[in-house]
Every structure is written in C-alpha cells, then in structure tokens.
Design an enzyme around this catalytic site. Sequence first.
Site, PDB file in Angstrom:
ATOM      1  N   CYS A 116     155.070  46.575  -9.786  1.00 30.74           N
ATOM      2  CA  CYS A 116     156.025  46.461  -8.666  1.00 30.74           C
ATOM      3  C   CYS A 116     155.642  45.372  -7.683  1.00 30.74           C
ATOM      4  O   CYS A 116     156.460  44.935  -6.879  1.00 30.74           O
ATOM      5  CB  CYS A 116     156.145  47.800  -7.951  1.00 30.74           C
ATOM      6  SG  CYS A 116     156.659  49.088  -9.077  1.00 30.74           S
ATOM      7  N   HIS A 256     159.637  46.872  -1.227  1.00 23.92           N
ATOM      8  CA  HIS A 256     159.855  47.314  -2.605  1.00 23.92           C
ATOM      9  C   HIS A 256     160.669  48.608  -2.557  1.00 23.92           C
ATOM     10  O   HIS A 256     160.415  49.488  -1.736  1.00 23.92           O
ATOM     11  CB  HIS A 256     158.494  47.544  -3.274  1.00 23.92           C
ATOM     12  CG  HIS A 256     158.610  48.167  -4.633  1.00 23.92           C
ATOM     13  ND1 HIS A 256     159.456  47.672  -5.605  1.00 23.92           N
ATOM     14  CD2 HIS A 256     158.008  49.258  -5.177  1.00 23.92           C
ATOM     15  CE1 HIS A 256     159.355  48.426  -6.686  1.00 23.92           C
ATOM     16  NE2 HIS A 256     158.495  49.393  -6.451  1.00 23.92           N
ATOM     17  N   ASN A 286     164.732  51.757  -8.603  1.00 23.81           N
ATOM     18  CA  ASN A 286     163.496  50.967  -8.631  1.00 23.81           C
ATOM     19  C   ASN A 286     163.510  50.069  -9.865  1.00 23.81           C
ATOM     20  O   ASN A 286     163.332  50.544 -10.980  1.00 23.81           O
ATOM     21  CB  ASN A 286     162.307  51.935  -8.661  1.00 23.81           C
ATOM     22  CG  ASN A 286     160.961  51.236  -8.647  1.00 23.81           C
ATOM     23  OD1 ASN A 286     160.882  50.020  -8.822  1.00 23.81           O
ATOM     24  ND2 ASN A 286     159.902  52.006  -8.465  1.00 23.81           N
TER      25      ASN A 286
HETATM   26  O1  UT7 Z   1     157.342  51.700  -7.851  1.00 20.34           O
HETATM   27  C1  UT7 Z   1     156.039  51.960  -8.250  1.00 20.34           C
HETATM   28  C2  UT7 Z   1     155.364  52.969  -7.452  1.00 20.34           C
HETATM   29  N1  UT7 Z   1     156.020  54.238  -7.516  1.00 20.34           N
HETATM   30  C3  UT7 Z   1     156.307  54.878  -6.414  1.00 20.34           C
HETATM   31  O2  UT7 Z   1     156.069  54.400  -5.333  1.00 20.34           O
HETATM   32  C4  UT7 Z   1     156.868  56.274  -6.567  1.00 20.34           C
HETATM   33  C5  UT7 Z   1     156.112  57.227  -5.701  1.00 20.34           C
HETATM   34  N2  UT7 Z   1     156.472  58.619  -5.914  1.00 20.34           N
HETATM   35  C6  UT7 Z   1     157.685  59.127  -5.573  1.00 20.34           C
HETATM   36  O3  UT7 Z   1     158.592  58.418  -5.158  1.00 20.34           O
HETATM   37  C7  UT7 Z   1     157.852  60.613  -5.632  1.00 20.34           C
HETATM   38  O4  UT7 Z   1     156.602  61.195  -5.869  1.00 20.34           O
HETATM   39  C8  UT7 Z   1     158.857  61.108  -6.721  1.00 20.34           C
HETATM   40  C9  UT7 Z   1     160.278  60.737  -6.309  1.00 20.34           C
HETATM   41  C10 UT7 Z   1     158.528  60.520  -8.069  1.00 20.34           C
HETATM   42  C11 UT7 Z   1     158.794  62.637  -6.791  1.00 20.34           C
HETATM   43  O5  UT7 Z   1     159.047  63.177  -5.506  1.00 20.34           O
HETATM   44  P1  UT7 Z   1     158.026  64.222  -4.842  1.00 20.34           P
HETATM   45  O6  UT7 Z   1     158.613  64.609  -3.564  1.00 20.34           O
HETATM   46  O7  UT7 Z   1     156.651  63.599  -4.819  1.00 20.34           O
HETATM   47  O8  UT7 Z   1     158.101  65.426  -5.841  1.00 20.34           O
HETATM   48  P2  UT7 Z   1     156.917  66.170  -6.612  1.00 20.34           P
HETATM   49  O9  UT7 Z   1     156.561  65.417  -7.831  1.00 20.34           O
HETATM   50  O10 UT7 Z   1     155.826  66.534  -5.646  1.00 20.34           O
HETATM   51  O11 UT7 Z   1     157.672  67.492  -6.988  1.00 20.34           O
HETATM   52  C12 UT7 Z   1     158.177  68.402  -5.996  1.00 20.34           C
HETATM   53  C13 UT7 Z   1     159.049  69.439  -6.690  1.00 20.34           C
HETATM   54  C14 UT7 Z   1     158.390  70.054  -7.923  1.00 20.34           C
HETATM   55  O12 UT7 Z   1     158.827  71.388  -8.012  1.00 20.34           O
HETATM   56  P3  UT7 Z   1     157.878  72.599  -7.514  1.00 20.34           P
HETATM   57  O13 UT7 Z   1     156.617  72.470  -8.311  1.00 20.34           O
HETATM   58  O14 UT7 Z   1     157.666  72.366  -6.046  1.00 20.34           O
HETATM   59  O15 UT7 Z   1     158.682  73.805  -7.823  1.00 20.34           O
HETATM   60  C15 UT7 Z   1     158.982  69.261  -9.058  1.00 20.34           C
HETATM   61  O16 UT7 Z   1     158.985  69.983 -10.262  1.00 20.34           O
HETATM   62  O17 UT7 Z   1     160.264  68.827  -7.163  1.00 20.34           O
HETATM   63  C16 UT7 Z   1     160.384  69.054  -8.572  1.00 20.34           C
HETATM   64  N3  UT7 Z   1     161.019  67.872  -9.153  1.00 20.34           N
HETATM   65  C17 UT7 Z   1     162.342  67.752  -9.301  1.00 20.34           C
HETATM   66  N4  UT7 Z   1     163.366  68.583  -9.016  1.00 20.34           N
HETATM   67  C18 UT7 Z   1     164.615  68.136  -9.286  1.00 20.34           C
HETATM   68  C19 UT7 Z   1     160.407  66.735  -9.588  1.00 20.34           C
HETATM   69  N5  UT7 Z   1     161.332  65.879 -10.036  1.00 20.34           N
HETATM   70  C20 UT7 Z   1     162.541  66.474  -9.871  1.00 20.34           C
HETATM   71  C21 UT7 Z   1     163.871  66.086 -10.143  1.00 20.34           C
HETATM   72  N6  UT7 Z   1     164.854  66.945  -9.836  1.00 20.34           N
HETATM   73  N7  UT7 Z   1     164.156  64.889 -10.677  1.00 20.34           N
END
Ligand code: UT7
Length: 332
Positions: A116, A256, A286
Amino acid sequence: MKKTRAVITGVQGWVPDYILTNRELETMVDTSDEWIVTRTGVKERRILKGEDKGTSVIGIHAVNELLKKTGTDPKDIDLIICATVTPDMPFPATANIIADGVGATKSYSFDISAACSGFLYALTMGSQFIETGMHKKVIVVGADKMSSIIDYQDRATCIIFGDGGGAVLLEPTTEEIGVMDSLLHSDGSGAPYLHMKAGGSRRPATYETIAAREHYAFQEGSTVFKFAVTNMAEVSANIMKKNNLASEDVAWLVPHQANKRIIDATANRMGIGPEKVMLNIEKYGNTTAGTLPLCLWDYESQLKKGDNIILAAFGGGFTWGAIYLKWGYDPK
Ligand code: UT7
C-alpha cells in the site's frame, strides 16, 4: 543555482466498469452493508473482469490517457516505474508491459513492491531521477488488481479490496513547487500479519497450496489496524514538523484508502478537518498501490498551484511513509 525538483504535471486514474456492491457481497459471505460501511467506509469497489487481464490493463489505460491529456509523446518518456503487488506475472515487470502497451519505446521500466506504500516509494524514487538531472520525463504508476489475490470466501478481506490505479507524470522545475520531502519506513517483522502464503520462492504453487487456499491475501485485520493507525498518523505529523508546517498550512491530506477510521485518526493527529481530506474509499475500496493516484485524479479539479499536500500510507511489509509536495498547476 536554484534547486531542481520533480513536479507532478499531470495525473490520470483508471478503474474497470464492473461495480461489486456491498449488497452483492452479502450474497457471497456472511456480512452486511451496514457492517462494512460503519467498520470501513467502503460502499462498492471495482473489479477487472475478463480472461488474460492483469494489472497492466489498468496501467496502460491510465498512462495512455495521461499522455493524451498532457500532450506528451510516449517516445519522450525516459522511465516508467510501476508500484504493484499484483504484477501480471512474476516476470517480466508489469512496468515493461505497460511501457510496451503505450509505445514508450525509448524508456526503461521496472516495478516496485511496497504494497500500500508502493506509490510513495515509487514517487520518491522517480523524483530522485529528475532531481539529479538524469531524466526529464518520468511516469509513476500505482495499480493493483486485488481481485486476483482476494479470497471471496474470506469476509475479513474481500470487503475492503478492489481493483484500480493511476499514474502521474513527473518533470523538472526550478520553481518552489513539486516533491519537497519524503519519509519512508519499512519493518519486515510485520510480515506475519499481512502476506500471501504461497506462490513465491518459499512456497511455490502445488496442488496442496491451492487446496489450502494459500494463494490469497491473508490479513490479521485488527493487528494491522493498530499499526496502521499509529504509524500513518505519526509519519504524517513528523513530515509536517520536519517542514515547519502547521495544520492551517496544509491544503490537503491524501491518505491511503484502507479504512475510513484510520484516515480519520490520521487527520485528527494532524489537526486537519474533513474538508481537507481526500476520500473516495466509498466507491473504490482499497486498491493498494492505486489509492493515492486515484485520490489525486478525483480531486484534481480542486487543486491549485502551490497547494501544500501531504500523502500518507501504511501497508504490507509493514511499509509506511509520507510525502510533502506542493501542487504544480491550477485546474485546466
Ligand atoms: O491496506 C493495507 C493495510 N490494511 C489495513 O490498513 C486494514 C486494517 N484493518 C482493518 O481495516 C480492519 O481490521 C478490518 C476492516 C479488516 C476489520 O475490522 P475490525 O473492526 O478490526 O474487525 P475485527 O477483525 O476485529 O472483527 C470484529 C468482529 C468479529 O466478530 P466477533 O468476534 O466480535 O463476534 C468478526 O468476526 O466483526 C466480525 N467481522 C465481520 N462481521 C461482518 C469481521 N469481518 C466481518 C464482515 N462482516 N465482513
């Protein structure tokens, strides 16, 4: 003698036509439009469909249109650098294919792999070739066909990424405009959190790697999120400090487009209001190396000569950085 700098004299983006909406993703994985919008800011993303179409298709479209709009003869291009993590093939470089596709027959070309942050790395490097006087016209491309390495069964990754990219033309100037400064960083200890397990020299493709779905991008989202928020905000604040820029001196932040929450945190740290933040994550998601040139392209008509602009990114590697530039021209 006045210092020679590299100034952006044109920008052009390109995205494929097909729009993958959050609604369509709801039919593919267990997710919802509401979750995706509130957690990331993405509403839709573009997908490059069709046989035998790689990242070079994005680059060729963008560069062809850039050459046309800047009235540049492709034979006058000295160098093309393409930042991408989704090259058409491991070799030759996608930049070689783009150069051939646009008729830049007198140029040489190569790819940069910095995920990125790739566009920041490539723009810094391209600028150096201009500053030293070695080249007069350098094209920097940032493009990715992320759909080629995304697992559409993995809701943690498929909701954020999309295909697209853009290109800028760099030329020399002795005016007080152009690329003024850059801060670039990398830390390979971040590899476990964002990588593609197979398909490289460590783990070449086998039936087993394919069955284990190891040819897709793997991301430990919440860990990457924490590093991204901290480092993107810090490097942006640092480049302002290094160049004695106060919040009110900055006309635009070009962040980004990985997650709107990371963008908001960066803008807050810089003391910059939302009206100065370029944002198009809702329509493209992204696009990895493509996000920064796509932002500049979308906002080109609002940019004025001399505007102080900070570009910032964080991504796989880990890699991160920021560039301070003064915009080179008024809206045409
Ligand atoms: O570009 C290169 C660098 N990349 C980035 O900068 C990305 C950085 N990371 C992120 O943007 C975020 O971490 C994500 C968007 C990928 C994920 O968001 P998050 O708020 O960090 O979610 P999480 O992985 O901590 O998951 C929170 C909850 C989980 O459920 P429980 O365990 O709390 O019940 C996940 O299973 O959200 C759930 N979850 C979803 N639910 C609905 C994860 N993905 C999804 C989804 N739809 N797509």
